[in-house]
Design an enzyme around this catalytic site. Structure first.
Site, PDB file in Angstrom:
ATOM      1  N   LYS A  11      37.057  39.051 109.497  1.00  0.00           N
ATOM      2  CA  LYS A  11      37.769  40.324 109.256  1.00  0.00           C
ATOM      3  C   LYS A  11      39.279  40.146 109.403  1.00  0.00           C
ATOM      4  CE  LYS A  11      38.187  43.708 112.615  1.00  0.00           C
ATOM      5  NZ  LYS A  11      39.589  44.119 112.708  1.00  0.00           N
ATOM      6  N   ASN A  12      39.680  39.571 110.543  1.00  0.00           N
ATOM      7  CA  ASN A  12      41.123  39.526 110.828  1.00  0.00           C
ATOM      8  C   ASN A  12      41.868  38.518 109.960  1.00  0.00           C
ATOM      9  OD1 ASN A  12      40.641  41.491 112.664  1.00  0.00           O
ATOM     10  ND2 ASN A  12      40.987  40.239 114.491  1.00  0.00           N
ATOM     11  N   CYS A 105      41.824  50.150 117.027  1.00  0.00           N
ATOM     12  CA  CYS A 105      41.096  50.418 118.263  1.00  0.00           C
ATOM     13  C   CYS A 105      42.025  50.927 119.359  1.00  0.00           C
ATOM     14  CB  CYS A 105      40.408  49.142 118.729  1.00  0.00           C
ATOM     15  SG  CYS A 105      39.071  48.679 117.636  1.00  0.00           S
ATOM     16  N   ARG A 110      49.757  49.781 121.756  1.00  0.00           N
ATOM     17  CA  ARG A 110      49.883  49.147 120.443  1.00  0.00           C
ATOM     18  C   ARG A 110      51.129  49.591 119.662  1.00  0.00           C
ATOM     19  NH1 ARG A 110      44.120  47.916 117.835  1.00  0.00           N
ATOM     20  NH2 ARG A 110      45.133  45.951 117.482  1.00  0.00           N
ATOM     21  N   ASP A 294      39.656  39.844 122.290  1.00  0.00           N
ATOM     22  CA  ASP A 294      38.604  40.599 121.587  1.00  0.00           C
ATOM     23  C   ASP A 294      37.218  40.335 122.178  1.00  0.00           C
ATOM     24  OD1 ASP A 294      40.487  41.677 119.973  1.00  0.00           O
ATOM     25  OD2 ASP A 294      39.903  40.626 118.145  1.00  0.00           O
ATOM     26  N   ARG A 386      32.956  48.745 111.729  1.00  0.00           N
ATOM     27  CA  ARG A 386      34.293  48.395 111.218  1.00  0.00           C
ATOM     28  C   ARG A 386      34.440  46.875 111.099  1.00  0.00           C
ATOM     29  NH1 ARG A 386      39.015  50.350 114.490  1.00  0.00           N
ATOM     30  NH2 ARG A 386      39.847  48.842 113.029  1.00  0.00           N
TER      31      ARG A 386
HETATM   32  C1  UD1 Z   1      45.417  41.397 116.351  1.00  0.00           C
HETATM   33  C2  UD1 Z   1      43.944  41.535 116.064  1.00  0.00           C
HETATM   34  C3  UD1 Z   1      43.214  41.994 117.311  1.00  0.00           C
HETATM   35  C4  UD1 Z   1      43.511  41.083 118.493  1.00  0.00           C
HETATM   36  C5  UD1 Z   1      45.017  40.918 118.671  1.00  0.00           C
HETATM   37  C6  UD1 Z   1      45.379  39.898 119.733  1.00  0.00           C
HETATM   38  C7  UD1 Z   1      43.843  42.152 113.738  1.00  0.00           C
HETATM   39  C8  UD1 Z   1      43.520  43.197 112.738  1.00  0.00           C
HETATM   40  N1  UD1 Z   1      43.764  42.515 115.024  1.00  0.00           N
HETATM   41  O1  UD1 Z   1      45.889  42.700 116.688  1.00  0.00           O
HETATM   42  O2  UD1 Z   1      41.813  41.992 117.025  1.00  0.00           O
HETATM   43  O3  UD1 Z   1      42.971  41.650 119.656  1.00  0.00           O
HETATM   44  O4  UD1 Z   1      45.618  40.501 117.438  1.00  0.00           O
HETATM   45  O5  UD1 Z   1      44.837  38.663 119.422  1.00  0.00           O
HETATM   46  O6  UD1 Z   1      44.122  41.023 113.397  1.00  0.00           O
HETATM   47  N2  UD1 Z   1      52.876  44.398 120.698  1.00  0.00           N
HETATM   48  C9  UD1 Z   1      54.065  45.044 120.958  1.00  0.00           C
HETATM   49  N3  UD1 Z   1      54.863  45.368 119.891  1.00  0.00           N
HETATM   50  C10 UD1 Z   1      54.520  45.080 118.596  1.00  0.00           C
HETATM   51  C11 UD1 Z   1      53.298  44.428 118.364  1.00  0.00           C
HETATM   52  C12 UD1 Z   1      52.484  44.104 119.439  1.00  0.00           C
HETATM   53  O7  UD1 Z   1      54.410  45.317 122.106  1.00  0.00           O
HETATM   54  O8  UD1 Z   1      55.294  45.386 117.681  1.00  0.00           O
HETATM   55  C13 UD1 Z   1      51.987  44.056 121.849  1.00  0.00           C
HETATM   56  C14 UD1 Z   1      50.663  44.832 121.794  1.00  0.00           C
HETATM   57  O9  UD1 Z   1      50.781  46.123 122.345  1.00  0.00           O
HETATM   58  C15 UD1 Z   1      49.746  43.926 122.582  1.00  0.00           C
HETATM   59  C16 UD1 Z   1      50.260  42.530 122.234  1.00  0.00           C
HETATM   60  O10 UD1 Z   1      51.586  42.707 121.730  1.00  0.00           O
HETATM   61  O11 UD1 Z   1      49.885  44.149 123.957  1.00  0.00           O
HETATM   62  C17 UD1 Z   1      49.406  41.811 121.218  1.00  0.00           C
HETATM   63  O12 UD1 Z   1      49.369  42.547 120.013  1.00  0.00           O
HETATM   64  P1  UD1 Z   1      49.255  41.864 118.593  1.00  0.00           P
HETATM   65  O13 UD1 Z   1      49.217  40.392 118.740  1.00  0.00           O
HETATM   66  O14 UD1 Z   1      50.283  42.462 117.696  1.00  0.00           O
HETATM   67  O15 UD1 Z   1      47.826  42.355 118.113  1.00  0.00           O
HETATM   68  P2  UD1 Z   1      47.457  42.987 116.724  1.00  0.00           P
HETATM   69  O16 UD1 Z   1      48.117  42.237 115.630  1.00  0.00           O
HETATM   70  O17 UD1 Z   1      47.598  44.458 116.788  1.00  0.00           O
END
Ligand code: UD1
Length: 405
Positions: A11-12, A105, A110, A294, A386
């Site tokens: 998925k990701n 989620c 986030r 995850d 999902r």
């Molecule tokens: C992706 C994955 C998710 C996985 C996560 C971490 C997808 C669709 N989802 O989510 O399944 O759990 O990576 O491996 O691929 N953060 C900020 N600011 C930002 C972006 C992120 O503070 O602009 C923080 C988030 O709140 C979190 C951390 O960084 O605490 C990790 O987030 P991130 O790596 O961005 O995860 P996702 O890309 O949302």
């Protein structure tokens, strides 16, 4: 538990690649695409941009020949986190984008500040007006940008935008997750030039005229990890097929071995055997290559029946413990203290009615339900759908009594 499960496509990995197809004008084909809700919503978002999509027998065809700029409605963007990745491709293609805030989620705040700061460095103006992201640029330019945290989504978003413009961009402190590496490979096959793949620094020489290509999706390491952990918790002999690159699962395999399972790899499959006695221990989630966040709820479920006290430290999301409340309903001894979950293993866990509140927590409840005595009923399973193509069929094929009611 005994049997073989063929692991679905990731998925990701596929979601950012779907977003990246917009950078080309033509027909892109993605093989091994999972039939899951998030993919369907991502396709609906592309259809808002007059892009044609068809998903049949795990082949996703995306025709961007007549793509036309439009705003993306919040009722769709709020359904998944990856909707925000269309920002990167829309900005590279049209130098503007207007979309509702992304959903996904509920596992923490986030924020998307790292995405936005990166786009600002690429000469994009970003406004947020009543929950709608409004972005516009008089011309995107390459930049030298350091991510304050290696966010997977922000790395992917900026990578997509940088690949679609005639400029050189340097991204420092990027995520190194397999999904980022696959996206780099995909963008390279489209015609972008990317150096440093798999390292902290990516140097991207983009191109405004990228070509449509064909891609075969990798297996879903989180789905594979879910079944490895489930097999570890049970008296089992299970084979998982479709594992083309086992290195993506290394840390999950190491954790399963620490818990007491026996694992071997044969060609593109993994065989796991367990006597169902789980060893307690201390575990921590982390950015790749550490144990994936995850799978933290799934690991928590497995530890309910471990041989003593276990601790899981969550280092990626600040509020990803909704599993604790539901596992307590199964009589598990589990408490949360700041970013730690403390689980005292018990011999018996009792089935109950529990509620899925997010995708991976929902999958963890399936694992818990298999482990518990008697029947467990899981409500709100649309969260699980999902990301898991057929968790009920997969688990049933291993001899578990599980069905939709
Ligand atoms: C992706 C994955 C998710 C996985 C996560 C971490 C997808 C669709 N989802 O989510 O399944 O759990 O990576 O491996 O691929 N953060 C900020 N600011 C930002 C972006 C992120 O503070 O602009 C923080 C988030 O709140 C979190 C951390 O960084 O605490 C990790 O987030 P991130 O790596 O961005 O995860 P996702 O890309 O949302």
């Amino acid at each position: 538990m005994k049997g073989t499960v063929s692991i679905q496509g990731s998925k990701n990995t596929v979601l950012p690649i779907i977003a990246a197809t917009l950078l080309a004008n033509g027909v892109s084909v993605i093989y091994n695409c999972p039939h899951i809700e998030d993919v369907k919503v991502m396709c609906k978002l592309l259809e808002c941009l007059n892009v044609k999509t068809t998903l049949t027998n795990h082949v996703l065809t995306i025709d961007t020949s007549n793509a036309r700029y439009a705003c993306l409605p919040e009722e769709l963007t709020c359904k998944l986190r990856s909707s925000v990745l269309l920002l990167g491709s829309m900005l590279a293609k049209w130098e503007k984008a207007r979309l509702g805030m992304p959903g996904g989620c509920a596992i923490g705040m986030r924020p998307i500040d790292i995405h936005i700061d990166g786009f600002k460095a690429m000469n994009v103006n970003v406004d947020c007006d009543e929950g709608v992201l409004c972005c516009a640029s008089s011309g995107l330019s390459g930049c030298d940008y350091t991510l304050r945290y290696p966010s997977v989504g922000a790395t992917e978003n900026l990578l997509i935008a940088a690949s679609g413009i005639e400029s050189v961009t340097v991204l420092r402190g990027v995520a190194k997750e397999p999904e980022v590496i696959e996206l780099c490979k995909y963008l390279t096959s489209m015609g972008a030039c990317i150096e440093g793949i798999g390292t902290d620094v990516l140097i991207i020489k983009g191109c405004a005229l990228l070509k449509s290509v064909t891609y075969t999706n990798v297996y879903d390491r989180i789905v594979a990890g879910t079944y490895l952990l489930l097999a570890t918790a049970m008296n089992s002999e299970v084979r998982l097929t479709g594992i083309n690159d086992i290195s993506y699962l290394k840390n999950v395999i190491l954790v399963c071995i620490k818990l007491g399972a026996c694992i071997i790899k044969i060609n593109d499959s993994i065989r796991i055997a367990s006597d169902g006695f789980v060893k307690a221990g201390d575990f921590s989630t982390g950015i790749y290559p550490d144990f994936p966040t995850d799978l933290q709820p799934v690991l928590a479920a497995v530890l309910m029946r471990a041989s003593g006290e276990s601790v899981i430290t969550e280092t990626v999301f600040e509020n990803r413990f909704s599993i604790a409340k539901e596992l307590s309903k199964l009589d598990a001894d589990i408490t949360v203290d700041k970013n730690k979950m403390i689980i005292n293993g018990k011999k018996e866990i009792q089935g109950h009615t529990v509620k899925a509140t997010d995708l991976r927590q929902g999958a963890a409840l399936v694992v818990a339900g298999v482990m518990a005595r008697g029947y467990t009923t899981i409500t709100d399973i649309s969260f699980i759908e999902r990301g898991y193509e057929d968790i009920v069929g997969d688990v049933a094929s291993l001899g578990v009594d599980i069905a939709y009611v």
